[in-house]
Structures are given as structure tokens and as C-alpha cells.
Design a protein around this motif. Sequence first.
Motif, mmCIF file in Angstrom:
data_model
loop_
_atom_site.group_PDB
_atom_site.id
_atom_site.type_symbol
_atom_site.label_atom_id
_atom_site.label_comp_id
_atom_site.label_asym_id
_atom_site.label_seq_id
_atom_site.Cartn_x
_atom_site.Cartn_y
_atom_site.Cartn_z
ATOM 1 N N HIS A 137 0.842 -1.199 0.000
ATOM 2 C CA HIS A 137 0.000 0.000 0.000
ATOM 3 C C HIS A 137 0.879 1.252 0.000
ATOM 4 C CE1 HIS A 137 -2.919 -2.987 1.106
ATOM 5 N NE2 HIS A 137 -2.342 -3.201 2.267
ATOM 6 N N HIS A 138 0.304 2.364 -0.431
ATOM 7 C CA HIS A 138 1.014 3.640 -0.369
ATOM 8 C C HIS A 138 0.018 4.763 -0.139
ATOM 9 C CE1 HIS A 138 -0.229 4.618 -4.501
ATOM 10 N NE2 HIS A 138 0.060 3.364 -4.785
ATOM 11 N N LEU A 139 0.543 5.932 0.222
ATOM 12 C CA LEU A 139 -0.311 7.092 0.453
ATOM 13 C C LEU A 139 -1.085 7.450 -0.810
ATOM 14 C CD1 LEU A 139 2.186 9.378 2.428
ATOM 15 C CD2 LEU A 139 0.260 8.094 3.384
ATOM 16 N N THR A 140 -2.228 8.071 -0.628
ATOM 17 C CA THR A 140 -3.009 8.573 -1.755
ATOM 18 C C THR A 140 -2.303 9.777 -2.369
ATOM 19 O OG1 THR A 140 -5.002 7.884 -0.600
ATOM 20 C CG2 THR A 140 -5.294 9.404 -2.438
ATOM 21 N N SER A 141 -1.793 10.661 -1.487
ATOM 22 C CA SER A 141 -1.048 11.834 -1.942
ATOM 23 C C SER A 141 -0.192 12.344 -0.794
ATOM 24 C CB SER A 141 -1.991 12.929 -2.451
ATOM 25 O OG SER A 141 -2.852 13.359 -1.423
ATOM 26 N N ALA A 142 0.789 13.172 -1.137
ATOM 27 C CA ALA A 142 1.712 13.691 -0.130
ATOM 28 C C ALA A 142 2.328 14.988 -0.623
ATOM 29 C CB ALA A 142 2.805 12.665 0.158
ATOM 30 N N ALA A 143 2.828 15.768 0.339
ATOM 31 C CA ALA A 143 3.483 17.035 -0.023
ATOM 32 C C ALA A 143 4.427 17.466 1.089
ATOM 33 C CB ALA A 143 2.450 18.125 -0.272
ATOM 34 N N ILE A 144 5.367 18.310 0.719
ATOM 35 C CA ILE A 144 6.205 19.026 1.672
ATOM 36 C C ILE A 144 5.953 20.501 1.390
ATOM 37 C CG2 ILE A 144 8.535 19.491 2.499
ATOM 38 C CD1 ILE A 144 9.309 16.681 1.475
ATOM 39 N N VAL A 145 5.487 21.201 2.410
ATOM 40 C CA VAL A 145 5.056 22.595 2.264
ATOM 41 C C VAL A 145 5.803 23.441 3.300
ATOM 42 C CG1 VAL A 145 3.053 24.135 2.365
ATOM 43 C CG2 VAL A 145 2.773 21.795 1.539
ATOM 44 N N GLY A 146 6.298 24.595 2.888
ATOM 45 C CA GLY A 146 6.968 25.497 3.821
ATOM 46 C C GLY A 146 5.991 26.067 4.833
ATOM 47 N N HIS A 147 6.511 26.560 5.936
ATOM 48 C CA HIS A 147 5.651 27.159 6.959
ATOM 49 C C HIS A 147 4.837 28.326 6.405
ATOM 50 C CE1 HIS A 147 8.091 25.600 10.679
ATOM 51 N NE2 HIS A 147 7.592 24.628 9.938
ATOM 52 N N ASP A 148 5.322 28.933 5.344
ATOM 53 C CA ASP A 148 4.608 30.056 4.731
ATOM 54 C C ASP A 148 3.522 29.597 3.756
ATOM 55 O OD1 ASP A 148 6.192 29.063 2.698
ATOM 56 O OD2 ASP A 148 7.126 30.988 2.206
ATOM 57 N N GLY A 149 3.377 28.290 3.578
ATOM 58 C CA GLY A 149 2.358 27.758 2.667
ATOM 59 C C GLY A 149 2.854 27.495 1.257
ATOM 60 N N ALA A 150 4.116 27.793 0.981
ATOM 61 C CA ALA A 150 4.681 27.546 -0.354
ATOM 62 C C ALA A 150 4.954 26.052 -0.510
ATOM 63 C CB ALA A 150 5.979 28.328 -0.535
ATOM 64 N N VAL A 151 4.513 25.479 -1.617
ATOM 65 C CA VAL A 151 4.715 24.057 -1.878
ATOM 66 C C VAL A 151 6.152 23.835 -2.324
ATOM 67 C CG1 VAL A 151 4.007 22.094 -3.295
ATOM 68 C CG2 VAL A 151 2.293 23.736 -2.506
ATOM 69 N N TRP A 152 6.869 22.972 -1.611
ATOM 70 C CA TRP A 152 8.232 22.613 -1.983
ATOM 71 C C TRP A 152 8.207 21.443 -2.955
ATOM 72 C CZ3 TRP A 152 11.546 22.702 3.151
ATOM 73 C CH2 TRP A 152 11.497 23.983 3.696
ATOM 74 N N ALA A 153 7.312 20.504 -2.705
ATOM 75 C CA ALA A 153 7.149 19.340 -3.585
ATOM 76 C C ALA A 153 5.832 18.674 -3.230
ATOM 77 C CB ALA A 153 8.297 18.353 -3.397
ATOM 78 N N GLN A 154 5.232 18.025 -4.232
ATOM 79 C CA GLN A 154 3.965 17.342 -3.971
ATOM 80 C C GLN A 154 3.755 16.228 -4.979
ATOM 81 O OE1 GLN A 154 0.939 20.343 -4.329
ATOM 82 N NE2 GLN A 154 1.058 20.439 -6.539
ATOM 83 N N SER A 155 2.927 15.275 -4.587
ATOM 84 C CA SER A 155 2.547 14.224 -5.527
ATOM 85 C C SER A 155 1.502 14.797 -6.476
ATOM 86 C CB SER A 155 1.993 13.013 -4.777
ATOM 87 O OG SER A 155 0.810 13.368 -4.093
ATOM 88 N N SER A 156 1.286 14.111 -7.568
ATOM 89 C CA SER A 156 0.363 14.637 -8.583
ATOM 90 C C SER A 156 -1.076 14.731 -8.076
ATOM 91 C CB SER A 156 0.415 13.779 -9.839
ATOM 92 O OG SER A 156 0.067 12.440 -9.528
#
Length: 185
Positions: free
Chosen positions: A72-91
Motif C-alpha cells: 500500500h502507499h499514500l493517496t497523496s503527499a506534499a512538503i510545504v513550507g511554513h509560509d504555505g509555499a509548496v516545496w514538492a507534492q505528488s500529482s
Amino acid sequence: MPPSRRSPLFIRDVCPPRLRQLTTATNTVEPSRDHPFLGRAPQEEEEPAPEPAKMSWQTYVDDHLMCEIEGHHLTSAAIVGHDGAVWAQSSAFPQFKPEEMANIMKDFDEPGFLAPTGLFLGPAKYMVIQGEPGAVIRGKKGSGGVTVKKTGQALVIGIYDEPMTPGQCNMVVERLGDYLVEQGL
């Protein structure tokens, strides 16, 4: 008889440690580019050493957060800065509003802030369940949920649905978050 300038005794007893490292098998001293007493060696054309490989934030999402655990794996994931800026995310990571990230950050500063209203992330509303105040927020929605781990500079977010379990999601997200904290991120 005093030691000669090229004898091992002279090098061992008089020369600085850096120069001692420059001796050859015949105990002669080769000039170093940076030695103050021997001057500079002729400049040779050297290829620059390759830089160590750097891992991109997207690699953390693709290879670590979206990894397979027991099939199994996550449906989606992301790394987001404290300011709300997306650093990386799954599709499949949902589009979120800036105020949703601001509310998540506020819950880390004021644990329990999201409990009355729920955690909104894009179109989904998660009921906030037990987490770790100031470090982890966990939410539940039907057969799925979300885990948010706060690091020094970012939020690591994982969204799951059955058959993945809440514990598997927590493990994936929190382990990466703990690693980033150890790295000072």
C-alpha cells in the motif's frame, strides 16, 4: 652531523604536520599549492571534483512519502513550507487555500485550535484526532485520513485511504519529518 633538509628527521621534527604529509617514498618533499614556506607549485589543469548528489524535495515525496508499505502507499503527499509555499507534492495532492495552511500552523502554535472546526485541506474536511501537540496533527475522514508533521521549516503531509492504515501513514510521514528535523530542516 645536522639533518639534511630532505631527511626524515628534519621533516618529522621541524616541518609542520601538513608538510609531513607531502613526503614521498624517497623522503623528498613536494611543494604544495598552499604551503607558505615552499611557495606555490606550478598550476596544473585539474578537473573540478564532482559535487555530491543532492536530493531534491520532489525525490523526498516520490521515493520516501509515496513509497510502498506492505503493498500500500499514500493517496497523496506534499512538503510545504511554513509560509504555505509548496516545496514538492505528488500529482494527486489537493489544491489548498492559503488560510488552510495558516490554520494548520496556528494549531501547532495553539494545540486544539482546529478541533472545533476540523482540518480543511482542499475540498476535504478531516476531524482532528489525537496528535502530538506542536509536532503532529492527525485527521480522520471516513476510511482515510491525514497526518501532518511539523519540522523546523516545513510541514510534511500525507493523505491516505484504505487499505492503508492510519499507523502506516503516521510511520511514513513522521519518519521523514523526524529525519528532516535531525538535518535542521
